[in-house]
Design a protein around this motif. Structure first.
Motif, PDB file in Angstrom:
ATOM      1  N   SER A 239       0.841  -1.195   0.000  1.00 12.02           N
ATOM      2  CA  SER A 239       0.000   0.000   0.000  1.00 12.02           C
ATOM      3  C   SER A 239       0.878   1.248   0.000  1.00 12.02           C
ATOM      4  N   ALA A 240       0.267   2.403  -0.154  1.00 18.04           N
ATOM      5  CA  ALA A 240       1.008   3.663  -0.146  1.00 18.04           C
ATOM      6  C   ALA A 240       1.471   3.989   1.269  1.00 18.04           C
ATOM      7  N   GLY A 241       2.570   4.743   1.352  1.00 16.02           N
ATOM      8  CA  GLY A 241       3.119   5.115   2.643  1.00 16.02           C
ATOM      9  C   GLY A 241       4.217   4.174   3.081  1.00 16.02           C
ATOM     10  N   THR A 242       4.395   4.050   4.391  1.00 14.34           N
ATOM     11  CA  THR A 242       5.431   3.184   4.956  1.00 14.34           C
ATOM     12  C   THR A 242       4.816   1.876   5.426  1.00 14.34           C
ATOM     13  N   THR A 243       5.358   0.784   4.952  1.00 13.76           N
ATOM     14  CA  THR A 243       4.916  -0.550   5.359  1.00 13.76           C
ATOM     15  C   THR A 243       5.975  -1.161   6.263  1.00 13.76           C
ATOM     16  N   THR A 244       5.582  -1.537   7.464  1.00 11.37           N
ATOM     17  CA  THR A 244       6.504  -2.135   8.427  1.00 11.37           C
ATOM     18  C   THR A 244       6.336  -3.647   8.412  1.00 11.37           C
ATOM     19  N   ALA A 245       7.425  -4.359   8.190  1.00  9.66           N
ATOM     20  CA  ALA A 245       7.409  -5.819   8.131  1.00  9.66           C
ATOM     21  C   ALA A 245       8.242  -6.386   9.274  1.00  9.66           C
ATOM     22  N   LYS A 246       7.740  -7.439   9.896  1.00  5.25           N
ATOM     23  CA  LYS A 246       8.440  -8.085  10.997  1.00  5.25           C
ATOM     24  C   LYS A 246       9.135  -9.345  10.495  1.00  5.25           C
ATOM     25  N   GLY A 247      10.396  -9.507  10.878  1.00  7.46           N
ATOM     26  CA  GLY A 247      11.138 -10.667  10.441  1.00  7.46           C
ATOM     27  C   GLY A 247      11.808 -11.403  11.581  1.00  7.46           C
ATOM     28  N   SER A 248      12.117 -12.660  11.355  1.00 12.57           N
ATOM     29  CA  SER A 248      12.903 -13.440  12.306  1.00 12.57           C
ATOM     30  C   SER A 248      13.829 -14.339  11.502  1.00 12.57           C
ATOM     31  N   VAL A 249      15.025 -14.552  12.024  1.00 12.42           N
ATOM     32  CA  VAL A 249      16.029 -15.299  11.271  1.00 12.42           C
ATOM     33  C   VAL A 249      16.855 -16.170  12.202  1.00 12.42           C
ATOM     34  N   HIS A 250      17.167 -17.364  11.722  1.00 10.84           N
ATOM     35  CA  HIS A 250      18.119 -18.245  12.386  1.00 10.84           C
ATOM     36  C   HIS A 250      19.440 -18.097  11.643  1.00 10.84           C
ATOM     37  N   ARG A 251      20.477 -17.717  12.366  1.00  4.74           N
ATOM     38  CA  ARG A 251      21.768 -17.473  11.742  1.00  4.74           C
ATOM     39  C   ARG A 251      22.748 -18.567  12.112  1.00  4.74           C
ATOM     40  N   SER A 252      23.239 -19.257  11.094  1.00  5.80           N
ATOM     41  CA  SER A 252      24.262 -20.283  11.295  1.00  5.80           C
ATOM     42  C   SER A 252      25.615 -19.604  11.231  1.00  5.80           C
ATOM     43  N   LEU A 253      26.361 -19.681  12.304  1.00  4.69           N
ATOM     44  CA  LEU A 253      27.619 -18.946  12.386  1.00  4.69           C
ATOM     45  C   LEU A 253      28.798 -19.913  12.514  1.00  4.69           C
TER      46      LEU A 253
END
Length: 550
Positions: A239-253
């Motif tokens: 949509s128009a304007g600012t869209t906020t998305a939430k993320g989560s990640v598993h990081r293999s280090l």
């Protein structure tokens, strides 16, 4: 079942035949016919409008629904289209006329559910049923009640007793159609107003591609993006304007020297982050993307770096004279491609200025350089769980997949293609799914699709509940769905080649023909699997191996 019989299920008050025909397209029905019990188009039964005067709707959904067809060549020919032995029919929506009165628009009917034909019996001589001669008996089993479909029917109903809201919507549509037709040239046919887009939360799965600071497959996670969805094509848009998305990640280090690919801090698992998209106005391109991560670096007898969420508390570079730069992307073309393809590459750059003259062996350059994160995203087979345990949709034992609904979505996405092409596309896609089920490829680690098949897969995944229900029906309720997973590099090419080999072998055993459009030779599809992307060469810091994305 009492709600179905009373006509109150799904908020329905009844819909006239005329209104049903007028809104057939919006309801996803093939035929706009307003006469007769069997409504067909293109040799396929669209829906049934049955009258209780001649048929019986049992108070038990486990009982067979008997549809007695009167004498007449055409109607009995149409009845044979539901014969499962000769013309497999998936699901047929049934409308029930229990209030037969003389009213404008015809009989008032309610949607009572989707039924699957079990048997069609044609009698050599006429049979009397309810004091009327009948030629054919169609037996149908109740499969499911589609609440979403019932709501659509309720929203366009114009029969007696319809809510004011329903009438207002119909009146506004009629005015819009009238206005459109009055100002148009040509045959004067009114064009239906497009259905309003719906607000949905979409889950994308992602996997990192190889860059100077992140290894291929080092990051695996999900991104939940609020979007608008077209109810006909299933396509998503921001949509128009600012869209906020939430993320989560598993990081293999993996263990490595701190100066090789970064100083590693204590990473939580999963690690959460907040990304943002910016679009100035509706119809305008997406202007920018902020990943929600910063690139931190400082020099202390070497170059030390770290990649951490922008909203993470504290900073390990504080007091060391280091810098922290956000990862952003302002390629309108790239972001437009991501939105248009419902996934693909999301990448973000951080501009690092490292003013240090004595280069260590493992660091290339002291001047400004772009460091980059590349995430390959795909539509997920699940809804965003929002912190709760993800559960599959409820599946009724014995229910069938609704492939006709997918054909309608594919047709809507490809308006220049014929209806036969859309049916063929779904049929070839079903063959691909069957390969996966037979191989137990639930995580998509064995077989990948060709580009044409992948487009049908995306159309199917656009409606997650329907996708899960169809896959559960395909596996007879195995309580497992086929995951749609991001595949990197040449793995996608190899997995498609494996899928095609298995398909060719199957066609050889069964005497079938390999459709070259949907199952092309692997060399014809390879170009898109491992192509370089913007920033993979001289403008990136410490370029090592070739890009791995697909």
């Amino acid at each position: 079942q009492s709600e179905l019989l009373s006509g109150s299920a799904g908020g329905q008050k009844g819909i006239t035949r005329e209104c049903l025909g007028r809104h057939a397209g919006a309801l996803g029905l093939r035929s706009a016919a307003i006469q007769g019990a069997i409504c067909t188009k293109g040799g396929v039964v669209s829906h049934l409008v049955l009258n209780e005067e001649f048929n019986d709707l049992s108070p038990s959904i486990s009982d067979v629904l008997e549809f007695w067809v009167s004498n007449g060549t055409q109607r009995n020919k149409s009845a044979q289209l539901m014969n499962p032995n000769t013309s497999p029919q998936q699901l047929v929506p049934v409308f029930w006329v229990s209030d037969k009165q003389n009213r404008k628009g015809g009989d008032l009917a309610i949607y009572v559910g989707h039924f699957s034909p079990a048997r069609v019996t044609a009698f050599a001589t006429l049979v009397q049923h309810k004091k009327a001669p009948r030629r054919t008996l169609v037996e149908l089993h109740f499969t499911r009640f589609d609440a979403e479909f019932a709501q659509k029917v309720a929203s366009v109903s114009d029969g007696d007793g319809v809510s004011t809201k329903g009438k207002a919507r119909v009146e506004s549509e009629v005015k819009a159609e009238s206005s459109s037709s009055s100002g148009s040239k040509g045959n004067g046919k009114a064009k239906a107003a497009p259905a309003a887009k719906q607000h949905v939360l979409v889950e994308f799965k992602f996997r990192s591609c190889n860059t100077a600071i992140i290894d291929a497959g080092e990051w695996n996670g999900v991104l939940h993006v609020p979007m608008l969805q077209d109810p006909t094509t299933g396509r998503f848009s921001l949509s128009a304007g600012t869209t906020t998305a939430k993320g989560s990640v598993h990081r293999s280090l993996p263990p490595q020297p701190s100066t090789a690919k970064g100083y590693r801090y204590n990473v939580p698992s999963p690690e959460t982050f907040t990304a943002t998209f910016h679009r100035a106005a509706a119809g305008q391109p997406i202007e920018s993307f902020e990943l929600g991560y910063n690139y931190d670096y400082f020099i202390e007898e070497g170059v030390y770096t770290s990649v951490r969420p922008s909203d993470a508390k504290g900073s390990w570079i504080k007091g060391r004279g280091g810098e922290s730069r956000p990862f952003t992307w302002d390629s309108r073309a790239g972001l437009g491609s991501w939105e248009r393809h419902q996934g693909g590459m999301l990448q973000a750059y951080a501009r690092a200025t490292i003013d240090w003259c004595e280069e260590p062996e493992d660091f290339n350059g002291c001047d400004d350089a772009n460091v980059k994160i590349k995430l390959y995203t795909v539509l997920s087979a699940h809804k965003p769980d929002e912190g709760k345990k993800t559960k599959l949709v409820k599946w009724e034992a014995g229910s069938s997949a609704d492939w006709d609904a997918l054909v309608a979505v594919v047709a809507a996405r490809n308006p220049k293609k014929s209806a036969a092409w859309s049916r063929r596309a779904v049929q070839e896609y079903r063959l691909f799914l069957e390969l996966k089920v037979q191989a137990g490829d639930w995580d998509s680690s064995k077989f990948s699709p060709s580009t044409p098949l992948d487009e049908v897969w995306h159309a199917h995944l656009s409606f997650v509940d329907r996708y899960q229900r169809d896959i559960l029906a395909l596996t007879d309720g195995a309580q497992r769905v086929i995951e749609h997973s991001p595949v990197l590099g040449n793995d996608a090419y190899a997995r498609y080649a494996a899928a095609r080999r298995a398909h060719v072998e199957r066609m050889g055993r069964t005497g079938g023909t390999v459709d070259k459009e949907f199952w092309p030779q692997p060399k014809e599809s390879r170009a898109g699997f491992n192509e370089p992307h913007e920033g993979d060469s001289e403008e990136e810091l410490d370029v090592g191996a070739a890009p791995q994305c697909g």
